[in-house]
Design a protein around this motif. Sequence first.
Motif, PDB file in Angstrom:
ATOM      1  N   GLU A 198     -13.944  10.995  -8.333  1.00 25.42           N
ATOM      2  CA  GLU A 198     -14.336  12.345  -7.077  1.00 25.42           C
ATOM      3  C   GLU A 198     -13.035  13.042  -7.915  1.00 25.42           C
ATOM      4  O   GLU A 198     -12.877  14.243  -8.347  1.00 25.42           O
ATOM      5  CB  GLU A 198     -13.798  12.253  -5.901  1.00 25.42           C
ATOM      6  CG  GLU A 198     -15.134  11.808  -4.970  1.00 25.42           C
ATOM      7  CD  GLU A 198     -14.232  10.728  -4.039  1.00 25.42           C
ATOM      8  OE1 GLU A 198     -13.692  11.237  -3.690  1.00 25.42           O
ATOM      9  OE2 GLU A 198     -14.914  10.186  -2.990  1.00 25.42           O
ATOM     10  N   MET A 199     -11.400  13.029  -8.295  1.00 26.11           N
ATOM     11  CA  MET A 199     -10.701  13.699  -8.913  1.00 26.11           C
ATOM     12  C   MET A 199     -11.159  14.090 -10.563  1.00 26.11           C
ATOM     13  O   MET A 199     -10.557  14.847 -10.604  1.00 26.11           O
ATOM     14  CB  MET A 199      -9.468  12.403  -9.121  1.00 26.11           C
ATOM     15  CG  MET A 199      -8.124  13.216  -9.444  1.00 26.11           C
ATOM     16  SD  MET A 199      -6.297  11.539  -9.972  1.00 26.11           S
ATOM     17  CE  MET A 199      -7.222  10.434 -10.892  1.00 26.11           C
ATOM     18  N   VAL A 200     -11.911  13.327 -10.916  1.00 27.30           N
ATOM     19  CA  VAL A 200     -12.418  13.589 -12.456  1.00 27.30           C
ATOM     20  C   VAL A 200     -12.930  15.245 -12.203  1.00 27.30           C
ATOM     21  O   VAL A 200     -13.346  16.244 -12.500  1.00 27.30           O
ATOM     22  CB  VAL A 200     -13.219  12.565 -13.054  1.00 27.30           C
ATOM     23  CG1 VAL A 200     -13.619  13.158 -14.811  1.00 27.30           C
ATOM     24  CG2 VAL A 200     -11.908  11.799 -13.280  1.00 27.30           C
ATOM     25  N   GLN A 246      -5.076  15.744 -18.988  1.00 22.58           N
ATOM     26  CA  GLN A 246      -6.807  16.083 -20.256  1.00 22.58           C
ATOM     27  C   GLN A 246      -7.721  14.624 -19.052  1.00 22.58           C
ATOM     28  O   GLN A 246      -8.545  13.770 -19.864  1.00 22.58           O
ATOM     29  CB  GLN A 246      -5.875  15.006 -21.427  1.00 22.58           C
ATOM     30  CG  GLN A 246      -5.277  15.609 -22.016  1.00 22.58           C
ATOM     31  CD  GLN A 246      -5.720  16.917 -22.587  1.00 22.58           C
ATOM     32  OE1 GLN A 246      -6.832  17.038 -23.063  1.00 22.58           O
ATOM     33  NE2 GLN A 246      -5.023  18.341 -22.726  1.00 22.58           N
ATOM     34  N   LEU A 247      -7.907  14.979 -17.940  1.00 22.36           N
ATOM     35  CA  LEU A 247      -8.864  13.974 -17.593  1.00 22.36           C
ATOM     36  C   LEU A 247     -10.214  14.846 -17.987  1.00 22.36           C
ATOM     37  O   LEU A 247     -10.612  13.049 -17.575  1.00 22.36           O
ATOM     38  CB  LEU A 247      -9.003  14.891 -15.965  1.00 22.36           C
ATOM     39  CG  LEU A 247      -7.999  13.668 -14.955  1.00 22.36           C
ATOM     40  CD1 LEU A 247      -8.052  13.811 -13.476  1.00 22.36           C
ATOM     41  CD2 LEU A 247      -8.265  12.487 -14.624  1.00 22.36           C
ATOM     42  N   LYS A 248     -10.294  15.766 -18.559  1.00 19.70           N
ATOM     43  CA  LYS A 248     -11.367  15.459 -19.497  1.00 19.70           C
ATOM     44  C   LYS A 248     -12.013  15.200 -20.056  1.00 19.70           C
ATOM     45  O   LYS A 248     -13.030  14.622 -20.758  1.00 19.70           O
ATOM     46  CB  LYS A 248     -11.899  17.369 -19.889  1.00 19.70           C
ATOM     47  CG  LYS A 248     -11.190  18.371 -18.549  1.00 19.70           C
ATOM     48  CD  LYS A 248     -12.091  20.302 -19.322  1.00 19.70           C
ATOM     49  CE  LYS A 248     -12.184  21.165 -17.743  1.00 19.70           C
ATOM     50  NZ  LYS A 248     -11.870  22.582 -18.374  1.00 19.70           N
ATOM     51  N   ALA A 249     -10.915  15.179 -20.971  1.00 16.63           N
ATOM     52  CA  ALA A 249     -10.966  14.001 -22.104  1.00 16.63           C
ATOM     53  C   ALA A 249     -11.765  12.233 -22.212  1.00 16.63           C
ATOM     54  O   ALA A 249     -12.296  12.074 -22.682  1.00 16.63           O
ATOM     55  CB  ALA A 249      -9.667  13.808 -22.885  1.00 16.63           C
ATOM     56  N   ILE A 250     -11.367  12.226 -20.241  1.00 25.19           N
ATOM     57  CA  ILE A 250     -11.285  10.435 -20.405  1.00 25.19           C
ATOM     58  C   ILE A 250     -12.799  10.712 -19.451  1.00 25.19           C
ATOM     59  O   ILE A 250     -12.890   9.506 -19.158  1.00 25.19           O
ATOM     60  CB  ILE A 250     -10.267   9.931 -20.086  1.00 25.19           C
ATOM     61  CG1 ILE A 250     -10.366   8.248 -20.073  1.00 25.19           C
ATOM     62  CG2 ILE A 250     -10.236  10.080 -18.399  1.00 25.19           C
ATOM     63  CD1 ILE A 250      -8.728   7.217 -19.396  1.00 25.19           C
ATOM     64  N   SER A 251     -13.252  11.671 -19.269  1.00 27.07           N
ATOM     65  CA  SER A 251     -14.160  11.319 -18.746  1.00 27.07           C
ATOM     66  C   SER A 251     -15.410  10.973 -19.029  1.00 27.07           C
ATOM     67  O   SER A 251     -16.213  10.511 -18.044  1.00 27.07           O
ATOM     68  CB  SER A 251     -14.446  12.643 -17.848  1.00 27.07           C
ATOM     69  OG  SER A 251     -14.809  13.958 -18.886  1.00 27.07           O
ATOM     70  N   ARG A 252     -16.076  10.872 -20.430  1.00 27.70           N
ATOM     71  CA  ARG A 252     -17.178  10.377 -20.405  1.00 27.70           C
ATOM     72  C   ARG A 252     -17.100   8.903 -20.640  1.00 27.70           C
ATOM     73  O   ARG A 252     -18.423   8.739 -21.096  1.00 27.70           O
ATOM     74  CB  ARG A 252     -17.354  11.572 -21.837  1.00 27.70           C
ATOM     75  CG  ARG A 252     -17.813  12.715 -21.781  1.00 27.70           C
ATOM     76  CD  ARG A 252     -17.802  13.433 -23.514  1.00 27.70           C
ATOM     77  NE  ARG A 252     -17.100  13.238 -24.504  1.00 27.70           N
ATOM     78  CZ  ARG A 252     -17.158  13.243 -25.714  1.00 27.70           C
ATOM     79  NH1 ARG A 252     -17.898  13.820 -26.142  1.00 27.70           N
ATOM     80  NH2 ARG A 252     -15.694  13.316 -26.458  1.00 27.70           N
TER      81      ARG A 252
END
Length: 834
Positions: free
Chosen positions: A442-444, A421-427
Motif C-alpha cells: 500500500e505504501m508503494v 526511491q520506493l519506485k525503484a524497488i517496486s518492480r
Amino acid sequence: EDESEEEPKLKYERLSNGVTEILQKDAASCMTVHEKFLALGTHYGKVYLLDVQGNITQKFDVSPVKINQISLDESGEHMGVCSEDGKVQVFGLYSAEEFHETFDCPIKIVAVHPQFVRSHFKQFVTGGKKLLLYERGWMNRWKPSVLHEGEGNIRNVKWRGHLIAWANNMGVKILDMISKQRITNVPRDDISLRPDMYPCSLCWKDNLTLIIGWGNSVKICSVKERHASEMRDLPNRYVEIVFQFDTEFYISGLAPLCDQLVILSYVKEISEKTEVECCARPRLDIVQPLPESCEEISSDALTVRGFQENECRDYHLEYSEGESLFYIISPRDVVVAKERDQDDHIDWLLEKKKYEEALMAAEISQKTIKKHKILDIGLAYINHLVEKGEYDLAARKCQKILGKNTELWEFEVYKFKEIGQLKAISRYLPRRDPVLKPLIYEMVLHEFLESDYEGFATLIKEWPGDLYNNTIIVQAVVDHLKKDPQNRTLLQTLAELYTYDQRYGKALEIYLTLRHKDVFQLIHKHNLFSSIRDKIVLLMDFDSEKAVDMLLDNEDKISIDRVVEELENRPELQHVYLHKLFKRDHHKGQRYHEKQISLYAEYDRPNLLPFLRDSTHCPLEKALEICQQRNFVEETVYLLSRMGNSRSALKMIMEELQDVDKAIEFAKEQDDGELWEDLILYSIDKPPFITGLLNNIGTHVDPILLIHRIKEGMEIPNLRDSLVKILQDYNLQILLREGCKKILVADSLSLLKKMHRTQMKGVLVDEENICESCLSPILPSDASKSFNVVVFHCRHMFHKECLPVSNTVSPVQFCNICSAKHRGPGSAILEMKK
C-alpha cells in the motif's frame, strides 16, 4: 594504494602468544619448522618448542650463548642443536637418548639424518671449520669422520634423503651418502660479499632439486643419474643447473611454492633525509623461474620489528611442507605468511569495493568459506549501490540477495522509502512466496498514486489483488478522481480494482464509458449479462461486431425481443443485429423480416436482394411496395417474377434497365415460350437488342422465328457475326447428337454381348438346390426315375409340375418369384436378361 593494485598472493600475521613474551627479553637467532610444532632458538642459548599459534610447550637451556642451528628429523622426535660456544647436542624429545659434544670453535650448523628415528640411520653432521659426519656404531659409540674441510667455515647444511648439500666460503657442494662421493661444486658468483654477512640460503624442493640463493643470485639445480657409458671414474650422479637468474635485492631465504619460488630479500635504500644508505623493510616475493630470468608474481614489503637494525644474516625463511606456511624470522619478530584462501580473496574484493565479484566468489565457494556469509556480502553490496545512487540495480539485486527473508525485505523497503526511491524497488517486490505485509504494498502504491498514474496503473495490473487492502486503494483512487474526473488512466485502474473486489457492475460502467477493449472479456468472464440489459446501445456503439456476436451467443440470457426493443431508437444498430441473426438462422427472427425489408433498403441495399431470396417469411407485397417506392429495379424484378408476374418483370428489365443480356438470362430462368415471344416482340425494332438475341437465343428458341420478323432494310450491328455464330451453334448441336448416337450404339452392342455371355453360362444343379415352389430337393432321391426341372436365368429352380399351367397360347414361362417382385408386364423377362 590505487585501484589497479593486484590482489596479493599471501597474507601475513605475527606469531604471538609465547613468542611475544620470548622476544621481549631475548632475540630469535634461528627456527626450524615441523608440521606438528616449531622450534625456536635465541641469542641467550634457549630452545623453545612452540605450537603453531606460538604458545610455549617446552623449553631447553642449551647454552649461555647464541643458538646457531636447530635440526629436526622427519618424524619430529629427535632434535639437533648447536651453539656459538661450540656445543652440539642431539637428543630425543620423547626418549632418553642424547649426544653431547663440545668443540674448540663455534659450530655454525648441525643437521640430523631425516630418518634418524630408525636405528641404522643414527647419523648427523656438524659444520664449523670442518664438515663432520657422526655415526653411531658398535657399543652405541659415536664415530666421527671428516666429509670436507679446508675451504673456510661451513655456514649452511641441508640434508634430504641420501644427499647432503652444504655451503662454505667457496661455494656449494653436494654429497651422495650412498657412494660417499661429492657430485658437484657450485661456486658462488659474487665473491666480494662477505659470506658471514650474506650467507648462502639452501632449500631442497624435493629429493633431487636443490635451490641455492646467495647474494642476489638464484640457481635451481637438478641431481640426475649419469649414464653407465659416461661414468668411468666419475660419480654415478651429476648436477645440472636448470634455472638461473638474479634478483634486485640480497637473498635471506628461499622456499618452494608449487612450481614457483618464494624469496625473502634484504633491502637497502638511500634515506631521503640523510642521503645515507640504511636498512629498509624486507621483501617477500613470489617469482616464476624462467631459464634465464624470472617473472615476478607478487612482492610484499614486511614491517617486522626492528628492521632498521637488521642485517641480511639476521633474517631466515622457514616453511612447512605439509601446508603453504612461510615463517619469516628476525631477531625481534616472527611473521607467518600463508597462501590466501577464498575468505581472504573475498576480503580483498570487499576492501576494493568489488562487491559483485565478492558475491560471486562467495556463491561459488559457499561450502568452503568460513568467515563470510553470502547474505552479509549481498547486503553490503546493496548498501554500496545505494550510496553510489544506482537505485534500480540495488533494487534488482534485492531479489537475488534477500530471497524469501521477509524481515530483510521490509527493512530494505523502508530504507528505500527514506531516500525517496520506493519506485525503484517496486518492480522487484516479491508477489508470492514470500508475501510481505499489505502495508508495504500500500505504501508503494500511494507513492505512485501521488506522482505517477501510469506507474500506479501498471502495478495494479501486475500485482495480485490480495497483496493489499483493496478498499483502501479504491478510496485513494476515488479521492484523486475528484480532482481529475476525466483521467482515463485512473478510471481504468479503478475499474480493475472494482473487478478485483467483485464489484463488476461498477467496473462495467467505467469500461463502457471508456470504451475499453476488455469490456466483453469482463462480461463473459463474470457472466454480467443481467447488468448489460439496459446498456446494449452503449455496447453496440463501442464495437457492434463483438457486441452482436456476444448477444447472439447468449440468446438464453438476453432474448432477441429484448435486444430489438433496446435498439428501437437506433435502427442502424438494429439492422446490424437482425442481419447477423438472419445470417445465423433464417427462421429465428422471422417476426422481424417485414421490419428488415425497410432496414435493408435504408442501410444495406446490397444485402436486400439476397435477403429477399433467402427469406421464406418476408411479405412479398410489402417488399414490392418498398422497392417500387425506392425504385429498386433489380429487387422489383425479382419480386415480380417471384409473384408470378414474369411479363411485368421482363418489361421492367427491358424498359428500366435496357439490359438485353439480363432480359435473356431472365427468360432462360423462367423457360416460358410466351416470355420469349414478348422478348422478341419488344426487341424487334431495336437493332442492338436483336444482335443480343441472335447471339444468345439459338439454344432456347428457333432463331428462324426471330429472323423472319426482322424488317427489311433494318441495319443490325454485327449481323454477319451473329448469323455465323448461329450456324456454328447448329453445327455443334449436330456434332453432339451424332457423337451421342455413336456412344449409344456402342453401349447397346456392348450390353448385348454381355447379356449373351451371361446366358451362355451353365447352372449347377445338385442335391442342395430346392424347388422354390414346394421347397423340396430339386433332384429326386431315386435317380432311376425320370424327372423334369425348369431352371430360369435368374437361378431360381422349379419342378415342372410345380409351375402353374399357363393360360396363354405362348409356351413361354416366367419365374413366379421374379414376376411377383416386379409386378409388371414383361418384368420377369427383364429380370432373366439381367
